[in-house]
Design a protein around this motif. Sequence first.
Motif, PDB file in Angstrom:
ATOM      1  N   ALA A 192       0.852  -1.200   0.000  1.00  0.00           N
ATOM      2  CA  ALA A 192       0.000   0.000   0.000  1.00  0.00           C
ATOM      3  C   ALA A 192       0.878   1.237   0.000  1.00  0.00           C
ATOM      4  O   ALA A 192       1.992   1.230   0.540  1.00  0.00           O
ATOM      5  CB  ALA A 192      -0.905   0.005   1.236  1.00  0.00           C
ATOM      6  N   LEU A 193       0.394   2.292  -0.612  1.00  0.00           N
ATOM      7  CA  LEU A 193       1.046   3.603  -0.595  1.00  0.00           C
ATOM      8  C   LEU A 193       2.494   3.533  -1.045  1.00  0.00           C
ATOM      9  O   LEU A 193       3.363   4.253  -0.553  1.00  0.00           O
ATOM     10  CB  LEU A 193       0.962   4.214   0.811  1.00  0.00           C
ATOM     11  CG  LEU A 193      -0.429   4.218   1.483  1.00  0.00           C
ATOM     12  CD1 LEU A 193      -0.351   4.906   2.830  1.00  0.00           C
ATOM     13  CD2 LEU A 193      -1.457   4.883   0.594  1.00  0.00           C
ATOM     14  N   GLY A 194       2.765   2.611  -1.957  1.00  0.00           N
ATOM     15  CA  GLY A 194       4.111   2.503  -2.506  1.00  0.00           C
ATOM     16  C   GLY A 194       5.090   1.740  -1.638  1.00  0.00           C
ATOM     17  O   GLY A 194       6.308   1.840  -1.833  1.00  0.00           O
ATOM     18  N   GLY A 195       4.575   0.957  -0.686  1.00  0.00           N
ATOM     19  CA  GLY A 195       5.465   0.171   0.176  1.00  0.00           C
ATOM     20  C   GLY A 195       4.719  -0.961   0.836  1.00  0.00           C
ATOM     21  O   GLY A 195       3.654  -1.380   0.372  1.00  0.00           O
ATOM     22  N   GLN A 196       5.280  -1.483   1.923  1.00  0.00           N
ATOM     23  CA  GLN A 196       4.695  -2.587   2.669  1.00  0.00           C
ATOM     24  C   GLN A 196       4.297  -2.110   4.063  1.00  0.00           C
ATOM     25  O   GLN A 196       5.078  -1.430   4.737  1.00  0.00           O
ATOM     26  CB  GLN A 196       5.705  -3.737   2.807  1.00  0.00           C
ATOM     27  CG  GLN A 196       6.183  -4.316   1.484  1.00  0.00           C
ATOM     28  CD  GLN A 196       5.110  -5.137   0.794  1.00  0.00           C
ATOM     29  OE1 GLN A 196       4.354  -5.866   1.437  1.00  0.00           O
ATOM     30  NE2 GLN A 196       5.036  -5.030  -0.521  1.00  0.00           N
ATOM     31  N   PHE A 197       3.097  -2.481   4.505  1.00  0.00           N
ATOM     32  CA  PHE A 197       2.615  -2.110   5.837  1.00  0.00           C
ATOM     33  C   PHE A 197       2.072  -3.342   6.553  1.00  0.00           C
ATOM     34  O   PHE A 197       1.321  -4.125   5.967  1.00  0.00           O
ATOM     35  CB  PHE A 197       1.495  -1.067   5.742  1.00  0.00           C
ATOM     36  CG  PHE A 197       1.975   0.305   5.368  1.00  0.00           C
ATOM     37  CD1 PHE A 197       2.282   1.231   6.341  1.00  0.00           C
ATOM     38  CD2 PHE A 197       2.116   0.659   4.032  1.00  0.00           C
ATOM     39  CE1 PHE A 197       2.720   2.508   5.995  1.00  0.00           C
ATOM     40  CE2 PHE A 197       2.557   1.919   3.676  1.00  0.00           C
ATOM     41  CZ  PHE A 197       2.858   2.857   4.664  1.00  0.00           C
ATOM     42  N   ASP A 198       2.456  -3.493   7.810  1.00  0.00           N
ATOM     43  CA  ASP A 198       1.850  -4.523   8.657  1.00  0.00           C
ATOM     44  C   ASP A 198       0.550  -3.965   9.202  1.00  0.00           C
ATOM     45  O   ASP A 198       0.552  -3.096  10.081  1.00  0.00           O
ATOM     46  CB  ASP A 198       2.791  -4.903   9.797  1.00  0.00           C
ATOM     47  CG  ASP A 198       3.877  -5.865   9.359  1.00  0.00           C
ATOM     48  OD1 ASP A 198       3.578  -6.773   8.557  1.00  0.00           O
ATOM     49  OD2 ASP A 198       5.023  -5.723   9.818  1.00  0.00           O
ATOM     50  N   LEU A 199      -0.563  -4.476   8.687  1.00  0.00           N
ATOM     51  CA  LEU A 199      -1.878  -3.966   9.072  1.00  0.00           C
ATOM     52  C   LEU A 199      -2.428  -4.666  10.306  1.00  0.00           C
ATOM     53  O   LEU A 199      -3.430  -4.232  10.878  1.00  0.00           O
ATOM     54  CB  LEU A 199      -2.860  -4.109   7.907  1.00  0.00           C
ATOM     55  CG  LEU A 199      -2.430  -3.420   6.607  1.00  0.00           C
ATOM     56  CD1 LEU A 199      -3.524  -3.532   5.556  1.00  0.00           C
ATOM     57  CD2 LEU A 199      -2.082  -1.957   6.844  1.00  0.00           C
ATOM     58  N   GLY A 200      -1.799  -5.773  10.684  1.00  0.00           N
ATOM     59  CA  GLY A 200      -2.152  -6.461  11.924  1.00  0.00           C
ATOM     60  C   GLY A 200      -0.935  -6.518  12.817  1.00  0.00           C
ATOM     61  O   GLY A 200      -0.139  -5.581  12.864  1.00  0.00           O
TER      62      GLY A 200
END
Length: 427
Positions: A48-56
């Motif tokens: 997301a948003l041009g990168g990687q995010f830990d959503l949990g």
Amino acid sequence: MSQVYDTVVVGAGMAGLVAARDLSTRGRSVLLVEGRDRIGGRTFTDAALGGQFDLGGGYVHWTQPNVWMELERHGLEQVNPPLESKTLYQLADGKVHTTEESRTYELVGKLFADARKRFPLPFNVSAVDNSDINEETLEERIDSLQLSKHDSDLIKGALGGLVHDYAKHGSTQLLFAVASNFGSYAAELETASTWCITGGMKKLSDAIQRESKAELRLSTAVTKITDTGSGVTLTTSDGNEFWAKTAVVAVPINTLRNIHINPPLPPSVSKMLAEGNPVRGSKLWVVVRGHIEPFSATAPAGQHPLNAVRVEKRWGDNTVILCMVSDSDSIRHDDHDAVQRALRLFVPDLEVVDTVWHDWNSDEFSQGGWMMHRPHHFLDGAVRIRQGHGRISFAGADIAAMGPCTIDGAMNSGAAAAVQVEGMLNK
């Protein structure tokens, strides 16, 4: 009849992945089924948003033995902290304060002063009789200190990123967590919410799955489990059946209650499942314009939509802020104006560029956020379910004996369930 597996593991979160890996690499025939179209459970690294995010879940620590062993095993022990905050903003008694950090930790120390006395041996929650606080809520424990509204809010803000409603959570789980972290709430926060894996948790879940010899079936939701006494039959939502000598159920309790288990579970477990995990929170990532000075902020659950806020990292010319939302229904992540207004209570000139989150409440395979037990269940239902039920074992961060609500706890729970299953299969 189709193949009879040694065990079927239900749920491919961290607990299920470890249980399936451990059993399959010991020579057992294992089927791992997962309702989602991905592995990882409530750890979820998304592009997301041009990168990687830990959503949990996304935080680990070298003092957590299970997760650190896995990180070293797979060469992933490069972990990173957030940017160091220059200012802590705290909402208390309707005002924002910037000079109360020392006072807050003094108060929190009083709140959990008896933690190590209550849980002197964290690996054995029954070492001391805690029946006198088994029904105690966090609200009642805070009220027992007889504090002003200002000081009560300071404590509630310090807990705000972990809880949903102080009157719905029991005090025992957090007392246990503090006791497990040397009697220090600051240490509990560091281990639970500071250090993240470079590249996200998906790197670790993928590494564990690559090592596993278990057969994996995604988009396969189990709705019924029957223990026949000599084996286990599992029925899926599309009417298919699997047969096994044993089963490991590694799903959150808010979804476990939707699986019909026969014979029925013991009363303390059934009560825990019926009342469920009250947390309805999520992690919200916010990109704001420019390189702002790093800060943190806290607010009591129910008094502000963002309850733990921290500048996390630079994002090109912008900055990423992590927000823990104790009640995901209190704000829409895609309502950038609402998110901006909430953040501007602490830093007035912030400009929100974009946001990303995963709504764990509406996710049918979690139906809620991280685990913070209601009164009674941490010392009763969670203890009882770990003992297993006939030929069915249970695992997951929700019911972990060590590190409940953490990735480390999920892994510990999965490994323990695998040992329990081995004992059954070796009889």
